[in-house]
Design a protein around this motif. Sequence first.
Motif, short mmCIF file in Angstrom:
data_model
loop_
_atom_site.label_atom_id
_atom_site.label_comp_id
_atom_site.label_asym_id
_atom_site.label_seq_id
_atom_site.Cartn_x
_atom_site.Cartn_y
_atom_site.Cartn_z
N CYS A 188 0.78 -1.24 0.00
CA CYS A 188 0.00 0.00 0.00
C CYS A 188 0.81 1.29 0.00
O CYS A 188 0.31 2.33 -0.38
N ASN A 189 2.06 1.24 0.47
CA ASN A 189 2.86 2.45 0.65
C ASN A 189 2.10 3.50 1.48
O ASN A 189 2.19 4.69 1.25
N ASN A 190 1.34 3.01 2.45
CA ASN A 190 0.46 3.89 3.21
C ASN A 190 0.28 3.41 4.65
O ASN A 190 -0.56 3.93 5.36
N CYS A 191 1.04 2.37 5.04
CA CYS A 191 0.85 1.79 6.38
C CYS A 191 2.15 1.88 7.18
O CYS A 191 3.19 2.31 6.66
N CYS A 230 5.00 -0.18 5.55
CA CYS A 230 5.52 0.41 4.31
C CYS A 230 6.30 1.69 4.58
O CYS A 230 7.37 1.90 4.01
N CYS A 256 3.62 -5.68 4.76
CA CYS A 256 2.45 -4.82 4.57
C CYS A 256 1.19 -5.69 4.60
O CYS A 256 1.09 -6.68 3.87
N PRO A 257 0.20 -5.32 5.42
CA PRO A 257 -0.99 -6.17 5.51
C PRO A 257 -1.86 -6.16 4.25
O PRO A 257 -2.68 -7.05 4.07
ZN LIG Z 1 1.53 -1.13 3.46
#
Ligand SMILES: [Zn+2]
Length: 360
Positions: free
Chosen positions: A90-93, A96, A105-106
């Motif tokens: 996701c590049n958002n968690c 990441c 990353c989930p």
């Molecule tokens: Zn992630």
Amino acid sequence: MPGPREPLRIATLPTPYLEPGAALLRTLYSEVCGTDVHLHHGKLDVPFPIIPGHVSVGVVEASGGRLKDINGQTIKEGDTVTFLDVAETCNNCYYCLVARQPTRCPSRKVYGITYSAKDGLLGGWSEAIWIKPGVKLIKLPKELTPETFIGGGCGLVTALHAVDMAEIRLGESVAVLGTGPVGQSIIAFSSLSGAGEIIGIGAPRDRLEYAKKMGATATLGLDLPPQARLEAVRGLTGGRGVDVVIEASGSPDAITQGLDMVRDGGRMIVCGHYTDNGAVEIHPHWQINRKHVELKGCWGSRYDHFHRAVALTARYGDVKPWRDMVSGRYPLTSADQALKAVENQTALKALITPNPSLLT
Ligand SMILES: [Zn+2]
Ligand SMILES: [Zn+2]
């Protein structure tokens, strides 16, 4: 693969709509890896039915607009490619962005494993593979035959990740526990990293012979009792044990045996336990704390591992015989037999060839 222990079944799925960035590959090769056997045994929690096959090679048949590689070069219809089998990281968690460990990353999904066949053509044991937008394609350079790359297959990228984590210095000794495809590529990459003594430990006998071709300087069979193997490793390393142990066997016992084989202050990487094969007793004082051992787990692969695995097999495919690891090719109708051959260890590497007419 409809479900655990069920016979494989051939089904027809709709052709995917190719939005910008998407592509359709005509599959040349997909592989059968140990993970596929574990999937069929129901040892991973996945959304059955699935189309197995995570690492694959194919020819671009169609695309939704222009496809580019990381150098900005266009990937065209007719190009032979492989791809990072991971999507939707996701590049958002936290993992990441903060921990910078995207393999944890989930949101991460893996072709052939965590996608359902209900999601579409998202596995390699299929005539065609749907490349979703954002999935990174890598063109195989002309000096790299698809057979060399897929001969290494998913073991290549796992091995490269593990060898990176081991930070092998020139001349250091390495013990590799397990001589399946991952162990074989670890031996090859350790040797390319300038390791000194490289001890391959595993079975059966023909895999130990193959390990020597990949760069093992010594091999030990599992017919030797564990204590005799430990003494042999110490005998090859001035009585100290090896600088680095890399476990790629999936056996819980290998963890405690590896901790005994590593020298004081050495490193041990565990990359063979992709499924739960049970527990093992380890002694924290004698085997870790007092030995000052560094112990690391290695999960999954990133784009950089795929990218470098392609470059390394292109450069060293003549020196390290990855393509000779292939011991069987199976059309889709014989995928059950391919799975059996890997399960029984009669094949070191079995390939699925869904479009035999495309192979010369
Ligand atoms: Zn992630
Ligand atoms: Zn695999």
